[in-house]
Design a protein around this motif. Structure first.
Motif, PDB file in Angstrom:
ATOM      1  N   TRP A   1       0.835  -1.195   0.000  1.00 30.53           N
ATOM      2  CA  TRP A   1       0.000   0.000   0.000  1.00 30.53           C
ATOM      3  C   TRP A   1       0.878   1.257   0.000  1.00 30.53           C
ATOM      4  CZ3 TRP A   1      -0.694   3.981   3.627  1.00 30.53           C
ATOM      5  CH2 TRP A   1      -1.754   4.836   3.351  1.00 30.53           C
ATOM      6  N   LEU A   2       1.916   1.272   0.843  1.00 34.23           N
ATOM      7  CA  LEU A   2       2.820   2.422   0.903  1.00 34.23           C
ATOM      8  C   LEU A   2       3.558   2.609  -0.421  1.00 34.23           C
ATOM      9  CD1 LEU A   2       4.289   2.079   4.500  1.00 34.23           C
ATOM     10  CD2 LEU A   2       2.767   3.878   3.656  1.00 34.23           C
ATOM     11  N   GLU A   3       3.944   1.511  -1.062  1.00 30.40           N
ATOM     12  CA  GLU A   3       4.612   1.610  -2.354  1.00 30.40           C
ATOM     13  C   GLU A   3       3.669   2.200  -3.407  1.00 30.40           C
ATOM     14  OE1 GLU A   3       5.909  -2.402  -2.999  1.00 30.40           O
ATOM     15  OE2 GLU A   3       7.785  -2.110  -1.883  1.00 30.40           O
ATOM     16  N   ARG A   4       2.398   1.790  -3.369  1.00 35.71           N
ATOM     17  CA  ARG A   4       1.416   2.325  -4.302  1.00 35.71           C
ATOM     18  C   ARG A   4       1.186   3.814  -4.042  1.00 35.71           C
ATOM     19  NH1 ARG A   4      -3.478  -0.202  -3.171  1.00 35.71           N
ATOM     20  NH2 ARG A   4      -4.359   1.754  -2.410  1.00 35.71           N
ATOM     21  N   VAL A   5       1.072   4.190  -2.791  1.00 39.41           N
ATOM     22  CA  VAL A   5       0.900   5.608  -2.437  1.00 39.41           C
ATOM     23  C   VAL A   5       2.105   6.408  -2.914  1.00 39.41           C
ATOM     24  CG1 VAL A   5       0.791   7.233  -0.499  1.00 39.41           C
ATOM     25  CG2 VAL A   5      -0.666   5.192  -0.502  1.00 39.41           C
ATOM     26  N   GLU A   6       3.282   5.867  -2.742  1.00 36.30           N
ATOM     27  CA  GLU A   6       4.493   6.557  -3.181  1.00 36.30           C
ATOM     28  C   GLU A   6       4.508   6.727  -4.705  1.00 36.30           C
ATOM     29  OE1 GLU A   6       9.219   6.390  -2.189  1.00 36.30           O
ATOM     30  OE2 GLU A   6       8.241   4.469  -2.624  1.00 36.30           O
ATOM     31  N   ARG A   7       4.143   5.679  -5.449  1.00 37.06           N
ATOM     32  CA  ARG A   7       4.074   5.771  -6.908  1.00 37.06           C
ATOM     33  C   ARG A   7       3.045   6.818  -7.334  1.00 37.06           C
ATOM     34  NH1 ARG A   7       4.117   0.165  -6.692  1.00 37.06           N
ATOM     35  NH2 ARG A   7       1.868   0.142  -7.070  1.00 37.06           N
ATOM     36  N   ASP A   8       1.889   6.769  -6.703  1.00 39.11           N
ATOM     37  CA  ASP A   8       0.844   7.734  -7.026  1.00 39.11           C
ATOM     38  C   ASP A   8       1.304   9.161  -6.732  1.00 39.11           C
ATOM     39  OD1 ASP A   8      -0.766   5.646  -7.811  1.00 39.11           O
ATOM     40  OD2 ASP A   8      -2.044   5.690  -6.003  1.00 39.11           O
ATOM     41  N   TYR A   9       2.019   9.325  -5.641  1.00 39.11           N
ATOM     42  CA  TYR A   9       2.541  10.638  -5.272  1.00 39.11           C
ATOM     43  C   TYR A   9       3.496  11.147  -6.340  1.00 39.11           C
ATOM     44  CZ  TYR A   9       5.600  14.070  -3.094  1.00 39.11           C
ATOM     45  OH  TYR A   9       6.345  15.182  -2.844  1.00 39.11           O
ATOM     46  N   TYR A  10       4.429  10.299  -6.783  1.00 37.98           N
ATOM     47  CA  TYR A  10       5.395  10.722  -7.792  1.00 37.98           C
ATOM     48  C   TYR A  10       4.722  10.978  -9.137  1.00 37.98           C
ATOM     49  CZ  TYR A  10       9.283  10.149  -4.625  1.00 37.98           C
ATOM     50  OH  TYR A  10      10.155  10.299  -3.575  1.00 37.98           O
ATOM     51  N   ASP A  11       3.706  10.187  -9.465  1.00 42.30           N
ATOM     52  CA  ASP A  11       2.948  10.441 -10.690  1.00 42.30           C
ATOM     53  C   ASP A  11       2.257  11.800 -10.611  1.00 42.30           C
ATOM     54  OD1 ASP A  11       3.687   8.000 -11.757  1.00 42.30           O
ATOM     55  OD2 ASP A  11       1.759   7.013 -11.310  1.00 42.30           O
ATOM     56  N   LEU A  12       1.602  12.057  -9.500  1.00 38.56           N
ATOM     57  CA  LEU A  12       0.911  13.330  -9.309  1.00 38.56           C
ATOM     58  C   LEU A  12       1.896  14.492  -9.341  1.00 38.56           C
ATOM     59  CD1 LEU A  12      -1.689  14.867  -8.738  1.00 38.56           C
ATOM     60  CD2 LEU A  12      -1.311  14.445  -6.296  1.00 38.56           C
ATOM     61  N   ARG A  13       3.018  14.313  -8.719  1.00 41.13           N
ATOM     62  CA  ARG A  13       4.046  15.355  -8.698  1.00 41.13           C
ATOM     63  C   ARG A  13       4.519  15.664 -10.120  1.00 41.13           C
ATOM     64  NH1 ARG A  13       9.634  14.899  -5.256  1.00 41.13           N
ATOM     65  NH2 ARG A  13      10.463  16.897  -5.906  1.00 41.13           N
ATOM     66  N   GLY A  14       4.686  14.645 -10.934  1.00 41.02           N
ATOM     67  CA  GLY A  14       5.075  14.857 -12.328  1.00 41.02           C
ATOM     68  C   GLY A  14       4.002  15.588 -13.107  1.00 41.02           C
ATOM     69  N   GLN A  15       2.745  15.228 -12.874  1.00 44.69           N
ATOM     70  CA  GLN A  15       1.636  15.904 -13.561  1.00 44.69           C
ATOM     71  C   GLN A  15       1.553  17.368 -13.163  1.00 44.69           C
ATOM     72  OE1 GLN A  15      -1.861  13.602 -12.698  1.00 44.69           O
ATOM     73  NE2 GLN A  15      -1.116  11.795 -13.777  1.00 44.69           N
TER      74      GLN A  15
END
Length: 67
Positions: free
Chosen positions: A4-18
């Motif tokens: 779950w934490l890994e998914r949240v981290e990926r989502d965070y980096y995706d959002l940050r890129g957007q």
């Protein structure tokens, strides 16, 4: 929990890129608008100068004002 934490981290980096991409695009559009407004200002200044010249001509040559 780790997954779950890994998914949240990926989502965070995706959002940050957007967000970064959106900020870059917005800055580019604002620069384009600034250039357009500068052009409008330049045109208005040129028109003002032309009108001032016409007014000066009319004042110096009263017969031109009657035409």
């Amino acid at each position: 929990l780790v997954q779950w934490l890994e998914r949240v981290e990926r989502d965070y980096y995706d959002l940050r890129g957007q967000v970064g991409t959106t900020v870059t695009q917005a800055a580019s559009e604002l620069e384009r608008v600034r250039q357009g407004l500068d052009n409008i200002s330049l045109c208005m200044n040129n028109q003002h100068s032309a009108l001032e010249g016409l007014m000066q001509t009319a004042k110096n040559d009263p017969s031109a004002a009657k035409e």
